[in-house]
Design an enzyme around this catalytic site. Structure first.
Site, mmCIF file in Angstrom:
data_model
loop_
_atom_site.group_PDB
_atom_site.id
_atom_site.type_symbol
_atom_site.label_atom_id
_atom_site.label_comp_id
_atom_site.label_asym_id
_atom_site.label_seq_id
_atom_site.Cartn_x
_atom_site.Cartn_y
_atom_site.Cartn_z
ATOM 1 N N GLU A 441 0.834 -1.220 0.000
ATOM 2 C CA GLU A 441 0.000 0.000 0.000
ATOM 3 C C GLU A 441 0.861 1.260 0.000
ATOM 4 O O GLU A 441 0.565 2.239 0.683
ATOM 5 C CB GLU A 441 -0.923 0.011 1.218
HETATM 6 C C1 FAD Z 1 2.771 -9.700 0.454
HETATM 7 C C2 FAD Z 1 2.515 -8.622 -0.527
HETATM 8 C C3 FAD Z 1 1.207 -8.314 -0.865
HETATM 9 C C4 FAD Z 1 0.948 -7.324 -1.816
HETATM 10 N N1 FAD Z 1 -0.355 -7.089 -2.220
HETATM 11 C C5 FAD Z 1 -0.573 -6.288 -3.299
HETATM 12 C C6 FAD Z 1 -1.883 -6.200 -3.876
HETATM 13 O O1 FAD Z 1 -2.851 -6.779 -3.390
HETATM 14 N N2 FAD Z 1 -2.034 -5.453 -5.011
HETATM 15 C C7 FAD Z 1 -0.990 -4.792 -5.584
HETATM 16 O O2 FAD Z 1 -1.193 -4.151 -6.602
HETATM 17 N N3 FAD Z 1 0.262 -4.845 -5.046
HETATM 18 C C8 FAD Z 1 0.484 -5.580 -3.919
HETATM 19 N N4 FAD Z 1 1.744 -5.665 -3.382
HETATM 20 C C9 FAD Z 1 2.814 -4.876 -3.975
HETATM 21 C C10 FAD Z 1 3.252 -3.725 -3.078
HETATM 22 O O3 FAD Z 1 2.258 -2.750 -3.007
HETATM 23 C C11 FAD Z 1 4.599 -3.215 -3.643
HETATM 24 O O4 FAD Z 1 5.569 -4.192 -3.292
HETATM 25 C C12 FAD Z 1 4.958 -1.861 -3.102
HETATM 26 O O5 FAD Z 1 4.079 -0.905 -3.642
HETATM 27 C C13 FAD Z 1 6.394 -1.457 -3.474
HETATM 28 O O6 FAD Z 1 6.694 -1.699 -4.815
HETATM 29 P P1 FAD Z 1 8.005 -2.529 -5.186
HETATM 30 O O7 FAD Z 1 7.988 -3.773 -4.385
HETATM 31 O O8 FAD Z 1 8.088 -2.671 -6.639
HETATM 32 O O9 FAD Z 1 9.186 -1.623 -4.653
HETATM 33 P P2 FAD Z 1 9.901 -0.415 -5.456
HETATM 34 O O10 FAD Z 1 8.881 0.484 -6.017
HETATM 35 O O11 FAD Z 1 10.925 -0.978 -6.344
HETATM 36 O O12 FAD Z 1 10.603 0.338 -4.236
HETATM 37 C C14 FAD Z 1 11.759 -0.162 -3.592
HETATM 38 C C15 FAD Z 1 12.158 0.793 -2.483
HETATM 39 O O13 FAD Z 1 12.490 2.070 -3.035
HETATM 40 C C16 FAD Z 1 11.741 3.095 -2.428
HETATM 41 N N5 FAD Z 1 11.354 4.075 -3.444
HETATM 42 C C17 FAD Z 1 10.887 3.833 -4.688
HETATM 43 N N6 FAD Z 1 10.628 4.982 -5.320
HETATM 44 C C18 FAD Z 1 10.895 5.978 -4.473
HETATM 45 C C19 FAD Z 1 10.807 7.399 -4.518
HETATM 46 N N7 FAD Z 1 10.350 8.028 -5.608
HETATM 47 N N8 FAD Z 1 11.181 8.102 -3.424
HETATM 48 C C20 FAD Z 1 11.633 7.489 -2.316
HETATM 49 N N9 FAD Z 1 11.736 6.151 -2.218
HETATM 50 C C21 FAD Z 1 11.367 5.396 -3.269
HETATM 51 C C22 FAD Z 1 10.516 2.423 -1.828
HETATM 52 O O14 FAD Z 1 10.061 3.113 -0.672
HETATM 53 C C23 FAD Z 1 11.042 1.042 -1.480
HETATM 54 O O15 FAD Z 1 11.570 1.037 -0.172
HETATM 55 C C24 FAD Z 1 2.020 -6.612 -2.394
HETATM 56 C C25 FAD Z 1 3.331 -6.896 -2.019
HETATM 57 C C26 FAD Z 1 3.583 -7.891 -1.114
HETATM 58 C C27 FAD Z 1 5.005 -8.204 -0.771
#
Ligand code: FAD
Length: 598
Positions: A441
């Protein structure tokens, strides 16, 4: 086995004595929420969570979800039966408007029940919570036909809901979404692409699963401006509304993960699946934000919920475990050693978690009532003020409650010493489960970014000014009250730190945005401490009034509240000074190293 007792009395104290829910009787649904009904609802929900869901928490963690070769997913033993009981109890729709099958009761009740559900069994709680989010988005943005077709079945829980944003190349940056939507002659769309990490994407709990999917219509602009939202059901509804033909959306895999094993985290493959547009073309992100904002509050509540259940178990253990003697001399002279609750360091841990939990619950209840004002009031000014509050407080609740909630599960595990590391006691599951709310989220760094980068300056800082005015006004109003001094004086200092931090960012971040980025997480936690400190001042005042009124039975609990509030003011609120110092240090030492030095 871990213990859990739903904090029904605590919640009633907040609704009745602190926030005076009866004063909102002019809002639709509030007049129906008589004190007796609220107590009965919370009591029933608590019993369901304690007796049905909590005993399944360990089973769910051990068994996890299973995907079969044909793409079906089976939830752990007992989950389907528990889900049926949840549906029979009508729990999903308690705050949903009656016109689509809900009970229309205050949102505060839903948030209270969501806390109990997630404390008892977070992986289970996620199934109905996702459905609630999807209901909110469809209710606001769906066409009348879509609402009539989907909402009553989702509100009852017969059908479930999901949110589909994430793709392998696209997490935080939703502008990178590749899933495609092609318009068909009949007005529907063919959806093609792969979504990952989709919570509750496939399971055996509900007769149909309604996926809300962000995708890009062929020819739409790049970035977030070209995203549209679609409703894509697992089974296409037949003419009579019953689940009909199987749609081309399947679960390709489920993730092996750190915690919440009983919630299926799915790779969802859309192979030309049939979907229908929600809201207008290219306005999908705004529509999805209705679901995301709802979900962010629910995820904040998950942080509180795990902190609460971890606290309850640590407190019970600390009263039983015999090790060492009290610094002031033996307290259990008939025993070989004293219970570890006599040791100030163990107390420090328990008090820190307890002081956070009680204030966090108050913050959630306050915001939930405000959310009702935003949705239900017929006074445009009141609606706008409430909406401002929601925008400002949502990233704080999501980020602070989940960061601190996780830290608290670790602290509670520490109370168990080595036994906390052993599965049998259940503490390590709370730690694993509490880790995900900080990530999904919108990872917490993004919440901090949202607060500092968007919410502070929005509408000329209107929401922030209103928050400052309210807290400042409360501090001034109570300044001469000696009994309130231990709560409002430290709150006044903390608010001063928040105002200085805000001023510093206003003066130093416009020209150097890295100053805002580097200080954002500290700012979010500084804001959170002030908000929690304000909640403590209001709870302390309500406790003093209750004590003065001499109500039977509550005296010990109210005295405990006053002590816990003092602990927060003396030992937790001063952290605002550290956050301020870090923010004012600026971004230089954070950013000066070149990337290749890492
Ligand atoms: C168990 C689980 C359940 C989930 N359920 C859902 C679901 O139901 N539906 C759905 O759509 N998604 C879901 N997700 C996905 C989840 O919302 C994403 O993992 C999350 O939004 C982060 O995206 P990412 O993993 O690609 O990380 P990235 O976007 O690659 O980010 C990696 C890190 O970089 C930081 N970062 C990235 N961009 C910036 C910025 N501009 N400024 C500062 N920091 C930044 C982030 O804070 C993070 O710490 C789920 C994930 C998990 C693990």
């Amino acid at each position: 086995m871990p213990v859990y007792k739903a904090p029904v009395d605590e919640t009633l104290f907040l609704l009745t004595d602190v926030f005076h829910i009866e004063r909102y009787a002019n809002l639709p649904g509030f007049a129906d929420a008589s004190p007796d009904l609220v107590e009965a609802i919370l009591g029933e929900a608590g019993k369901f969570c304690e007796d049905v869901l909590a005993p399944l928490n360990r089973i769910g963690d051990t068994q996890g979800c299973r995907r079969h070769d044909d793409g079906r997913v089976t939830t752990p033993d007992g989950f389907a039966d528990a889900y049926r009981k949840l549906v029979d109890g009508g729990w999903i729709g308690i705050s949903v408007p009656p016109e689509v099958g809900g009970h229309g009761l205050p949102i505060a009740l839903t948030q209270a029940v969501n806390e109990f559900l997630a404390s008892a069994n977070m992986a289970f709680a996620m199934y109905p919570e996702l459905t609630q989010g999807a209901i909110a988005a469809l209710y606001v943005h769906g066409t009348p036909e879509q609402k009539a077709l989907y909402l009553p079945k989702m509100v009852s829980g017969e059908w479930a809901g999901t949110m589909n944003l994430t793709e392998p190349q696209c997490g935080t940056d939703l502008g990178l979404i590749r899933t495609k939507a092609a318009k068909q002659a009949d007005g529907s769309y063919r959806i093609t692409g792969a979504k990952i990490f989709i919570s509750a994407g496939e399971h055996d709990l509900a007769a149909n699963i309604v996926h809300l999917v962000l995708a890009r219509i062929e020819g739409a602009p790049e970035g977030t401006r070209g995203l549209s939202l679609f409703v894509v059901p697992k089974f296409l509804p037949a003419a009579d509304g019953a689940p009909g033909a199987r749609n081309a959306v399947t679960c390709g895999a489920i993730e092996e993960k750190m915690g919440i094993h009983a919630n299926a985290t799915c790779v969802m493959n859309y192979d030309g699946a049939t979907g229908w547009l929600i809201a207008q073309e290219n306005h999908g992100l705004a529509a999805m934000f209705t679901m995301m904002n709802e979900a962010r509050l629910v995820v904040g509540v998950q942080g509180l919920a795990l902190s609460e259940v971890a606290y309850q178990n640590a407190a019970a253990y600390a009263k039983e475990r015999l090790q060492g003697r009290a610094l002031t001399g033996a307290s259990a002279k008939d025993k070989p050693a004293d219970p570890i609750i006599v040791h100030p360091d163990v107390r420090r841990t328990l008090m820190s978690i307890r002081a956070f939990n009680e204030a966090a619950r108050a913050l959630v209840m306050w915001t939930a009532i405000t959310s009702d004002v935003a949705h239900r009031s017929d006074d445009a000014k009141a609606r706008q003020a409430a909406d401002d509050h929601m925008g400002l407080l949502t990233p704080v609740i999501k980020g602070v409650l989940t960061d601190t909630g996780f830290a608290n599960t670790v602290a509670a595990q520490q109370v168990f010493g080595g036994h906390g590391y052993i599965k049998e006691w259940g503490m390590e599951q709370f730690v694993r489960d509490a880790r995900i709310p900080m990530i999904y989220e919108g990872a917490n760094g993004i919440q901090a970014h949202d607060l500092v980068g968007r919410k502070l300056a929005k509408d000329g800082g209107r929401a922030l000014t209103a928050f400052f005015t309210e807290v400042q006004g409360y501090v001034k109003e109570r300044a001469a009250d000696a009994a309130m001094k231990p709560y409002v004086e430290p709150l006044g200092r903390a608010l001063g730190h928040l105002q200085q931090a805000t001023m510093w960012l206003a003066q130093n971040a416009l020209a150097k945005p890295d100053n805002a980025g580097a200080g954002a997480t500290d700012y979010m936690h500084l804001f959170g401490l002030v908000a929690l400190g304000y909640m403590w001042a209001r709870m302390a005042r309500a406790a003093q009034e209750k004590l003065a009124a001499g109500g039977a039975g509550a005296a010990a609990r109210m005295q405990a509240k006053l002590v816990t509030g003092r602990f927060f003011a003396e030992r937790m609120l001063p952290e605002t000074a550290t956050h301020l110092a870090r923010i004012q240090a600026g971004a230089a030492s954070t950013m000066d190293l070149p990337a290749e030095a890492f």
